[in-house]
Write a protein that holds these residues in place. Sequence first.
Motif, PDB file in Angstrom:
ATOM      1  N   UNK A  54      12.726 -12.976 -15.510  1.00  0.00           N
ATOM      2  CA  UNK A  54      11.473 -12.229 -15.657  1.00  0.00           C
ATOM      3  C   UNK A  54      11.799 -10.814 -16.109  1.00  0.00           C
ATOM      4  N   UNK A  55      11.074 -10.345 -17.116  1.00  0.00           N
ATOM      5  CA  UNK A  55      11.263  -8.974 -17.590  1.00  0.00           C
ATOM      6  C   UNK A  55       9.968  -8.200 -17.396  1.00  0.00           C
ATOM      7  N   UNK A  56      10.039  -7.121 -16.617  1.00  0.00           N
ATOM      8  CA  UNK A  56       8.874  -6.292 -16.328  1.00  0.00           C
ATOM      9  C   UNK A  56       9.134  -4.860 -16.749  1.00  0.00           C
ATOM     10  N   UNK A  57       8.071  -4.185 -17.121  1.00  0.00           N
ATOM     11  CA  UNK A  57       8.141  -2.769 -17.464  1.00  0.00           C
ATOM     12  C   UNK A  57       7.228  -2.030 -16.500  1.00  0.00           C
ATOM     13  N   UNK A  58       7.826  -1.239 -15.616  1.00  0.00           N
ATOM     14  CA  UNK A  58       7.080  -0.571 -14.546  1.00  0.00           C
ATOM     15  C   UNK A  58       7.183   0.943 -14.700  1.00  0.00           C
ATOM     16  N   UNK A  59       6.074   1.609 -14.412  1.00  0.00           N
ATOM     17  CA  UNK A  59       6.034   3.072 -14.477  1.00  0.00           C
ATOM     18  C   UNK A  59       5.783   3.664 -13.097  1.00  0.00           C
ATOM     19  N   UNK A  60       6.641   4.582 -12.703  1.00  0.00           N
ATOM     20  CA  UNK A  60       6.528   5.283 -11.421  1.00  0.00           C
ATOM     21  C   UNK A  60       6.140   6.737 -11.686  1.00  0.00           C
ATOM     22  N   UNK A  61       5.459   7.358 -10.699  1.00  0.00           N
ATOM     23  CA  UNK A  61       5.031   8.747 -10.887  1.00  0.00           C
ATOM     24  C   UNK A  61       5.030   9.500  -9.560  1.00  0.00           C
ATOM     25  N   UNK A  62       5.179  10.833  -9.661  1.00  0.00           N
ATOM     26  CA  UNK A  62       5.030  11.720  -8.512  1.00  0.00           C
ATOM     27  C   UNK A  62       4.712  13.124  -9.003  1.00  0.00           C
ATOM     28  N   UNK A  63       4.088  13.933  -8.147  1.00  0.00           N
ATOM     29  CA  UNK A  63       3.786  15.318  -8.455  1.00  0.00           C
ATOM     30  C   UNK A  63       5.011  16.158  -8.104  1.00  0.00           C
ATOM     31  N   UNK A 123       1.783   1.697 -12.963  1.00  0.00           N
ATOM     32  CA  UNK A 123       1.447   0.756 -14.024  1.00  0.00           C
ATOM     33  C   UNK A 123       2.511  -0.319 -14.117  1.00  0.00           C
ATOM     34  N   UNK A 124       2.083  -1.563 -14.414  1.00  0.00           N
ATOM     35  CA  UNK A 124       3.026  -2.652 -14.612  1.00  0.00           C
ATOM     36  C   UNK A 124       2.649  -3.402 -15.879  1.00  0.00           C
ATOM     37  N   UNK A 155       0.827  -1.213   0.000  1.00  0.00           N
ATOM     38  CA  UNK A 155       0.000   0.000   0.000  1.00  0.00           C
ATOM     39  C   UNK A 155       0.857   1.257   0.000  1.00  0.00           C
ATOM     40  N   UNK A 156       2.019   1.202   0.629  1.00  0.00           N
ATOM     41  CA  UNK A 156       2.893   2.368   0.682  1.00  0.00           C
ATOM     42  C   UNK A 156       3.703   2.586  -0.581  1.00  0.00           C
ATOM     43  N   UNK A 157       3.712   1.588  -1.474  1.00  0.00           N
ATOM     44  CA  UNK A 157       4.543   1.667  -2.667  1.00  0.00           C
ATOM     45  C   UNK A 157       3.757   1.790  -3.966  1.00  0.00           C
ATOM     46  N   UNK A 158       2.466   1.485  -3.917  1.00  0.00           N
ATOM     47  CA  UNK A 158       1.660   1.428  -5.138  1.00  0.00           C
ATOM     48  C   UNK A 158       0.601   2.520  -5.180  1.00  0.00           C
ATOM     49  N   UNK A 159       0.204   2.889  -6.395  1.00  0.00           N
ATOM     50  CA  UNK A 159      -0.938   3.775  -6.550  1.00  0.00           C
ATOM     51  C   UNK A 159      -2.184   3.002  -6.137  1.00  0.00           C
TER      52      UNK A 159
END
Length: 232
Positions: free
Chosen positions: A206-215, A227-228, A127-131
């Motif tokens: 395993x190959x993952x494509x992850x998107x991080x965001x912040x204001x 997004x994953x 919960x602390x790491x995900x949107x």
Amino acid sequence: MGSNDFITLFFLVAAVLIFLQLRSVLGRRTGNEKPPETYVSREALKTPAAADDGKVVTLPRREAGEEDQRLTEVDALAKPGTELNDALKSLIKADVSFQPKEFLNGAKMAYEMIVMAFADGDRKTLKGLLSKEVFEGFDAAIRERETRGEVVKSTFVGIDKAAFTQAALKQSEAQVTVRIVSQLISATFDKDGKLIDGDQEAVAEVTDIWTFARDVRSKDPNWKLIATESEQ
């Protein structure tokens, strides 16, 4: 102090230092089977950032030398003249706190924490790491697993590679996408202890494509996973 007490103290100090480093790069953290493929549509990523809560600060003036160093880092991480290189440099100019190399290191640490938290059903850490949207997807997958009485036993072997693939500033929201290649050992057992998926000895890539965001306008330094996607 006995030897056992000394060892315990040593690992406690090491854990605190790792936690603080991760918090400074990707935000506060409250804390294997591959996480569920929780997709967020491209249209959703185009949605303007939510209205700020009023906790906005004026970015401090950047020292020229510091910005030059970060721009040089970008050239080492993304080919000069490419769209990715330009996007990362634009993000640096908009966000004084964005450090490309440190971000990648933090992303790798966050990746391991999220993957293992999902395998362990650790909702508090997730919960602390995900949107909100991504957390709901992870939580639903964990609930389904718990309902069936399944248990996941995983070992995180390591990350072979992490690299930027996209970056953008949409309204005031910075978005950074990272391609991560990792090595995992994961096995799922049913309620009777029978292996139903994976292999408890074989190492899988395993190959993952992850998107991080912040204001970037907010006082809140946290980056969250929005997004994953798994690369087939």
